[in-house]
Design an enzyme around this catalytic site. Structure first.
Site, PDB file in Angstrom:
ATOM      1  N   ASP A  54       1.365  -0.934  -0.088  1.00  0.00           N
ATOM      2  CA  ASP A  54       0.128  -0.007  -0.029  1.00  0.00           C
ATOM      3  C   ASP A  54       0.914   1.066   0.215  1.00  0.00           C
ATOM      4  OD1 ASP A  54       0.449  -0.057   2.550  1.00  0.00           O
ATOM      5  OD2 ASP A  54      -1.295  -0.798   3.499  1.00  0.00           O
ATOM      6  N   ASP A  56       1.010   4.608   1.943  1.00  0.00           N
ATOM      7  CA  ASP A  56       0.622   5.752   2.975  1.00  0.00           C
ATOM      8  C   ASP A  56       0.956   6.933   2.851  1.00  0.00           C
ATOM      9  OD1 ASP A  56      -0.509   3.402   3.935  1.00  0.00           O
ATOM     10  OD2 ASP A  56       1.478   2.520   5.149  1.00  0.00           O
ATOM     11  N   ASP A 132       9.703   3.170  12.912  1.00  0.00           N
ATOM     12  CA  ASP A 132      10.026   1.916  13.807  1.00  0.00           C
ATOM     13  C   ASP A 132      10.806   1.892  13.731  1.00  0.00           C
ATOM     14  OD1 ASP A 132       9.308   1.245  11.282  1.00  0.00           O
ATOM     15  OD2 ASP A 132       8.249  -0.292  12.549  1.00  0.00           O
TER      16      ASP A 132
HETATM   17  P1  ATP Z   1       3.948  -3.308   5.189  1.00  0.00           P
HETATM   18  O1  ATP Z   1       2.065  -2.396   5.056  1.00  0.00           O
HETATM   19  O2  ATP Z   1       4.647  -4.083   3.810  1.00  0.00           O
HETATM   20  O3  ATP Z   1       3.229  -4.500   5.847  1.00  0.00           O
HETATM   21  P2  ATP Z   1       4.815  -1.297   6.658  1.00  0.00           P
HETATM   22  O4  ATP Z   1       6.016  -0.786   6.888  1.00  0.00           O
HETATM   23  O5  ATP Z   1       4.280  -0.672   5.309  1.00  0.00           O
HETATM   24  O6  ATP Z   1       4.503  -2.322   6.304  1.00  0.00           O
HETATM   25  P3  ATP Z   1       2.554  -0.763   7.924  1.00  0.00           P
HETATM   26  O7  ATP Z   1       1.941  -1.329   9.172  1.00  0.00           O
HETATM   27  O8  ATP Z   1       2.215  -0.696   6.450  1.00  0.00           O
HETATM   28  O9  ATP Z   1       3.646  -1.500   7.530  1.00  0.00           O
HETATM   29  O10 ATP Z   1       2.987   0.812   8.733  1.00  0.00           O
HETATM   30  C1  ATP Z   1       3.349   1.054   8.069  1.00  0.00           C
HETATM   31  C2  ATP Z   1       4.573   2.540   8.039  1.00  0.00           C
HETATM   32  O11 ATP Z   1       4.357   3.218  10.146  1.00  0.00           O
HETATM   33  C3  ATP Z   1       5.647   1.650   8.705  1.00  0.00           C
HETATM   34  O12 ATP Z   1       6.414   2.006   7.377  1.00  0.00           O
HETATM   35  C4  ATP Z   1       6.083   2.661   9.981  1.00  0.00           C
HETATM   36  O13 ATP Z   1       6.900   3.870   9.504  1.00  0.00           O
HETATM   37  C5  ATP Z   1       5.277   2.933  10.409  1.00  0.00           C
HETATM   38  N1  ATP Z   1       4.564   1.829  12.004  1.00  0.00           N
HETATM   39  C6  ATP Z   1       4.204   0.978  11.113  1.00  0.00           C
HETATM   40  N2  ATP Z   1       3.709   0.647  12.471  1.00  0.00           N
HETATM   41  C7  ATP Z   1       4.517   1.401  13.650  1.00  0.00           C
HETATM   42  C8  ATP Z   1       4.356   0.920  15.316  1.00  0.00           C
HETATM   43  N3  ATP Z   1       4.694  -0.041  15.962  1.00  0.00           N
HETATM   44  N4  ATP Z   1       5.846   2.046  15.623  1.00  0.00           N
HETATM   45  C9  ATP Z   1       6.436   2.558  15.131  1.00  0.00           C
HETATM   46  N5  ATP Z   1       6.334   2.907  13.666  1.00  0.00           N
HETATM   47  C10 ATP Z   1       5.283   2.446  12.921  1.00  0.00           C
HETATM   48 MG    MG Z   2       2.159  -0.946   4.725  1.00  0.00          MG
END
Ligand code: ATP
Ligand code: MG
Length: 431
Positions: A54, A56, A132
Site C-alpha cells: 500500500d 501511505d 519504528d
Molecule cells: P507492510 O505494509 O509492507 O507490511 P509497512 O512498513 O508499510 O509494511 P505498516 O504497518 O503498513 O507497515 O505501517 C506503515 C508505516 O508506519 C511503517 O513503515 C512505519 O513507518 C510506521 N509504523 C507502523 N507500525 C509502527 C509501530 N508499531 N511503531 C512505529 N512506527 C510504525
Molecule cells: Mg504498509
C-alpha cells in the site's frame, strides 16, 4: 534536524510504479498549500524493487484540513486519528505528521512504558523519528521525485540492515509489537537486524503479554499469511517469540518451540498457496499450531473416560479459549479450526453412512489437508490418507459404491436428495 534529500538520479524510483491516486492526492494537498509524501513500506518496497502493499501518505495538514479537501474521505482512528481518502475501489491512508513520543501532553502510558494513546502532531522530522525502523522512515515526494531521509534509512536499505530508530530497548518497550515487526521484515525483506537492535528483542518479547489480543491476532496474520510464513516462523523461533504468541506450545529452555514436520509443512503449504494466488485461512494455521497442545488436553480427557471425539471437542474449546487470551481468534475462524479437529477421528471410518457424510462435509477438504499434515508425524495414517485421496478422484457413483460396498455398516444408503450433485471442493477456500 535536516534531512538528506536524494534526487531521482540517486534513488532511481520510477514514477510509473507509484500509485496514480497517491500522486493525485499529494498534488491536491500541494495545491492547497500543504505537503504530502509517500511514507513507510511503500517507499521501502519501491527501493527494494518489490511491489508495495500500500501507499501511505504523511502530510502537514491536520485531519480536518485533509477531510476538507477530499469529498470522499473520513476521519478514523482513536489511538491516532487519520483520514481515509477513497476513489473507485481504492483507499488511501493520509496521516498528519506525528509529534515526539515523549510529548507528555497528549500521551498516556502504562507502567511497562507502553504507549496507550497519543495524538500530538509534529514536524516531518519528528514524524520520521517516531517510526519504528530507519528503512520505514523515508519520505518520497513523487512530484519533485525526491526522497527525504532524516534517519539514515537509505544507507541502511542499501546495506539491507534493519535498525531501530533511537534506543531499541526503549522503542520496543513503548510498543512491543515492534519485535514482531522486526521478525516480519527480516523474513519478508531478507534484511539483517543490526546488532544493537537485535540485542533487546528476546527480553522485549515478554512484553507482548501486555498487548491487546486483537492487535496480536492481526500481527500473526501479517506474519503467517503473507507468503513468508516459513521465514517469519523461523525468525519468531530465533527470538523465542513464537512461544510468546503461542504459550501452550512446548518449548526448550531458550524459548524455542519444538517444531515437527506438521508445523513446518503447514507453513510451507501456506506460502505455496499464497504464491499461487489461492486463498488461505488462519483457521487452518491455528489448527496446526495448536494441534500439539490440543492432543495433550484431549489425552487427559480420554484418560477420564471421554470418547476420542468428545475429548477433542472439550479439549478444543479449552485450547482455543486459552489462546484467545493472547491472540484473539475471531469466532468465524475458531469455528473452522474446531471443525477441522473434530473431523479427524472420523477419517478412521471409511465405510458406511458416516464416511459418506464426512466426504460431503463442507469443510472436508480442509480437514483432509490436515490429515495429510498429521500423516507426516504419524506413519500409521498414510494408508488412510491414500484411501481418502483416491476416493476424491472417483465419480459420485464410484464413490458411493466404494463407501457402501461392504453393506455391513447396517445403515441405509442416503436418500437421493442427500447425495451431493457436485464433487467435493477445496473447502479451505471459503472460510
Ligand atoms: P507492510 O505494509 O509492507 O507490511 P509497512 O512498513 O508499510 O509494511 P505498516 O504497518 O503498513 O507497515 O505501517 C506503515 C508505516 O508506519 C511503517 O513503515 C512505519 O513507518 C510506521 N509504523 C507502523 N507500525 C509502527 C509501530 N508499531 N511503531 C512505529 N512506527 C510504525
Ligand atoms: Mg504498509
Amino acid at each position: 534536524m535536516n534531512a538528506r534529500v536524494l534526487p531521482l538520479a540517486e534513488h532511481g524510483i520510477k514514477k510509473r510504479r507509484v500509485d496514480r491516486f497517491a500522486i493525485q492526492v499529494i498534488r491536491t494537498l500541494n495545491e492547497a498549500g500543504y505537503h504530502g509524501y509517500i511514507v513507510g513500506g511503500g517507499v521501502r518496497d519501491l527501493l527494494l524493487d518489490m511491489k508495495p502493499k500500500d501507499f501511505d501518505i504523511a502530510t502537514d495538514a491536520t485531519p480536518e484540513q485533509v477531510r476538507g479537501l477530499f469529498r470522499r474521505s473520513r476521519i478514523i482512528g482513536r489511538r491516532f486519528r487519520l483520514v481515509h481518502v477513497y476513489t473507485r475501489g481504492e483507499l488511501l491512508e493520509v496521516a498528519t505528521f506525528r509529534g515526539p513520543a515523549n510529548a507528555q501532553a497528549n500521551k498516556t502510558c502504562e507502567n511497562s512504558g507502553r504507549i496507550l494513546s497519543d495524538n500530538s502532531y509534529g514536524s516531518m522530522a519528528e514524524d520520521a523519528i517516531r517510526r519504528d525502523f530507519t528503512i520505514n522512515a523515508l519520505f518520497y515526494d513523487p512530484l519533485a521525485e525526491e526522497i527525504h531521509d532524516f534517519v539514515g534509512g537509505y544507507e541502511d536499505l542499501k546495506q539491507r540492515l534493519l535498525r531501530v530508530i533511537g534506543d531499541p530497548e526503549l522503542r520496543y518497550r513503548e510498543d512491543p509489537v515492534r519485535v514482531l515487526r522486526a521478525a516480519r521484515f527480516t523474513a519478508k525483506l531478507g534484511v539483517k537486524t543490526d546488532a544493537a537492535s537485535e540485542e533487546p528483542i528476546v527480553e522485549a518479547g515478554k512484553l507482548l503479554a501486555n498487548v491487546p489480543p486483537a492487535r496480536l491476532f492481526d500481527e500473526v496474520l501479517k506474519l503467517l499469511l503473507s507468503s513468508h510464513a516459513a521465514a517469519s516462523f523461523a525468525a519468531l523461533q530465533h527470538w523465542g517469540l513464537l512461544h510468546q504468541l503461542f504459550p501452550q506450545l512446548q518449548c526448550n529452555s531458550s524459548g524455542v518451540v519444538n517444531e515437527g514436520p506438521l508445523l513446518k509443512q503447514a507453513m510451507a503449504n501456506t506460502d505455496e498457496r499464497v504464491q499461487q494466488g489461492k486463498p488461505v485461512t488462519p483457521a487452518f494455521l491455528y489448527a496446526a499450531l495448536l494441534w500439539e497442545p490440543l492432543n495433550k488436553r484431549a489425552s487427559h480427557y480420554q484418560e477420564k473416560g471421554y470418547s476420542a471425539q468428545d475429548a477433542l471437542i472439550v479439549a478444543g474449546d479449552e485450547v482455543i479459549a486459552t489462546q484467545c487470551k493472547v491472540t484473539a481468534i475471531p469466532r468465524r475462524f475458531s469455528a473452522v479450526t474446531r471443525g477441522i479437529w473434530s473431523m479427524q477421528p472420523r477419517f478412521a471410518k471409511t465405510q458406511g453412512a458416516r464416511a459418506w457424510r464426512l466426504l460431503n462435509e463442507r469443510k472436508f477438504r480442509a480437514a483432509y489437508d490436515f490429515l495429510i499434515l498429521r500423516s507426516l508425524e504419524d506413519e500409521s495414517l498414510v494408508p488412510l490418507v491414500k484411501w481418502w485421496t483416491d476416493i476424491q478422484e472417483l465419480s459420485h457413483e464410484e464413490q458411493e459404491k466404494l463407501i457402501f460396498k461392504s453393506g455391513k455398516s447396517g445403515r441405509r444408503r442416503p436418500a437421493r436428495k442427500d447425495r451431493p450433485t457436485t464433487k467435493p471442493v477445496a473447502n479451505q477456500d471459503d472460510c
